[in-house]
Design an enzyme around this catalytic site. Structure first.
Site, short mmCIF file in Angstrom:
data_model
loop_
_atom_site.label_atom_id
_atom_site.label_comp_id
_atom_site.label_asym_id
_atom_site.label_seq_id
_atom_site.Cartn_x
_atom_site.Cartn_y
_atom_site.Cartn_z
CB ALA A 1 -0.87 0.00 1.24
N GLY B 1 0.80 -4.91 1.09
CA GLY B 1 -0.41 -4.99 0.27
C GLY B 1 -0.17 -5.67 -1.08
CD GLU C 1 -2.19 -7.37 3.28
OE1 GLU C 1 -1.87 -6.21 2.92
OE2 GLU C 1 -2.81 -7.62 4.31
CD GLU D 1 1.87 -5.40 5.81
OE1 GLU D 1 2.70 -6.32 6.01
OE2 GLU D 1 1.09 -5.37 4.84
N1 COA Z 1 4.58 3.31 -0.55
C1 COA Z 1 4.94 4.49 -1.07
N2 COA Z 1 6.03 4.69 -1.81
C2 COA Z 1 6.81 3.62 -2.04
C3 COA Z 1 6.50 2.34 -1.53
C4 COA Z 1 5.33 2.20 -0.77
N3 COA Z 1 4.91 1.03 -0.24
N4 COA Z 1 7.47 1.47 -1.93
C5 COA Z 1 8.35 2.19 -2.66
N5 COA Z 1 7.95 3.48 -2.72
C6 COA Z 1 8.63 4.61 -3.39
C7 COA Z 1 9.83 5.09 -2.63
O1 COA Z 1 9.44 5.98 -1.60
C8 COA Z 1 10.62 5.77 -3.72
O2 COA Z 1 10.02 7.02 -3.97
P1 COA Z 1 10.98 8.32 -4.30
O3 COA Z 1 11.73 7.94 -5.55
O4 COA Z 1 10.00 9.43 -4.50
O5 COA Z 1 11.89 8.46 -3.11
C9 COA Z 1 10.34 4.89 -4.94
O6 COA Z 1 9.15 4.16 -4.64
C10 COA Z 1 11.44 3.90 -5.20
O7 COA Z 1 11.67 3.19 -4.00
P2 COA Z 1 13.14 2.78 -3.50
O8 COA Z 1 13.02 2.39 -2.06
O9 COA Z 1 14.11 3.84 -3.85
O10 COA Z 1 13.38 1.50 -4.43
P3 COA Z 1 14.29 0.24 -4.18
O11 COA Z 1 14.23 -0.53 -5.46
O12 COA Z 1 15.63 0.63 -3.65
O13 COA Z 1 13.55 -0.59 -3.01
C11 COA Z 1 11.65 -1.64 -1.96
C12 COA Z 1 12.33 -1.22 -3.27
C13 COA Z 1 10.31 -2.24 -2.35
C14 COA Z 1 12.50 -2.70 -1.22
C15 COA Z 1 11.47 -0.43 -1.02
O14 COA Z 1 10.92 0.64 -1.78
C16 COA Z 1 10.56 -0.66 0.16
O15 COA Z 1 10.97 -1.26 1.15
N6 COA Z 1 9.26 -0.22 0.06
C17 COA Z 1 8.31 -0.31 1.13
C18 COA Z 1 7.82 -1.73 1.32
C19 COA Z 1 6.81 -1.82 2.44
O16 COA Z 1 7.10 -1.58 3.60
N7 COA Z 1 5.56 -2.17 2.08
C20 COA Z 1 4.49 -2.32 3.04
C21 COA Z 1 3.68 -1.09 3.05
S1 COA Z 1 2.32 -1.22 4.20
#
Ligand code: COA
Length: 260
Positions: free
Chosen positions: A66, A111, A114, A134
């Protein structure tokens, strides 16, 4: 169907739905949830579509969860409404009477996992990472994850994934029954199409009834579920397609199902 954050293309009775926010790792914001809701409502009714493949745009992610920026600042009731929205959309997907296959290309987190859990089948590309992180954010999975993951992989493994928040590899996901297949990266969509094609050779009414027999039956006491299975079996055996299936077997030819 045109949406800002979703691409939809239909060919050979298979709809390919792509969550299209690669710059945000396909995170599900409110607009994307609403687009998925509308898209699957239409696909359920579309007679040209017999199966759906769901994937994420770009090389890195299926869906990274999400959209955390939509969650930040919500009060308790706002967050409950947000969870209910996601649950509604994912239940709509789960209750489709056409098979929905998640093609997991990279991160399926929160999400995103999910969403994949609400699909009927899951194929992962090598290198994919699947997890429910989460608790690392101080929240819990609220779009069905606490319920669908233990039903699929068992309580112990599901709790380990949730409590540690650590993702599993595609191979580990296959080992614990979280995904049906693992394939090389470049072959993901073709593998999903091959699975869809195989399913589409079967009687479409039987496919739909089977999905419902399993989905609703699993929630019933066992004897009631058997009675439900018998009713559903009776319903489908009374169709023209079933008679065609029996005839084709005796005549040693492929059946021609008409969905009647
Ligand atoms: N919600 C909002 N934005 C998200 C996101 C999420 N769940 N996952 C990634 N993004 C955004 C990042 O903030 C970043 O935005 P920016 O370029 O404006 O800073 C962009 O997507 C790229 O993410 P980045 O972290 O730089 O990419 P990465 O390839 O290095 O890492 C992930 C990828 C998926 C490992 C990492 O983005 C991450 O851990 N995301 C969150 C996962 C999470 O906790 N999900 C559960 C949510 S309830």
């Amino acid at each position: 169907m045109t949406y800002t954050n979703l691409l939809v293309e239909v060919s050979e009775r298979v709809a390919l739905v792509t969550v299209n926010r690669p710059e945000k790792r396909n995170a599900l914001d409110r607009a994307t949830f609403l687009a998925l809701d509308d898209c699957f409502t239409r696909l359920a009714e579309d007679r040209e579509v017999g199966a759906v493949i769901l994937t994420g745009a770009g090389e890195k992610a299926f869906v990274a969860g999400a959209d955390i920026t939509n969650l930040a600042g919500l009060d308790a009731f706002g967050a409950r409404e947000w969870a209910v929205l996601g649950q509604r959309v994912f239940s709509r997907i789960e209750q489709m009477t056409k098979p929905v296959i998640a093609a997991i290309n990279g991160y399926a987190l929160g999400g995103g996992l999910e969403l994949a859990l609400a699909c009927h089948l899951r194929i992962a590309a090598e290198g994919a990472r699947l997890g429910l992180p989460e608790l690392k954010l101080g929240i819990i999975p609220g779009n069905g994850g606490t319920q669908r993951l233990p039903r699929l992989v068992g309580k112990g493994r599901a709790l380990e994934m949730m409590l540690t928040g650590e993702p599993v590899s595609a191979e580990e996901a296959w080992r614990i029954g979280l995904v049906n297949q693992v394939v090389p990266r470049g072959h993901l969509i073709e593998a999903a199409r091959a699975m869809a094609r195989k399913i589409l050779t079967n009687g479409p009414l039987a496919v739909g009834i089977c999905l419902q027999a399993v989905h609703y039956g699993l929630e019933m006491p066992f004897e009631a579920a058997l009675a439900w299975e018998a009713s559903q079996s009776g319903l489908v055996t009374g169709t023209e397609d079933a008679q065609e299936g029996f005839r084709a077997f005796v005549e040693k030819r492929p059946p021609v199902f008409r969905g009647r």
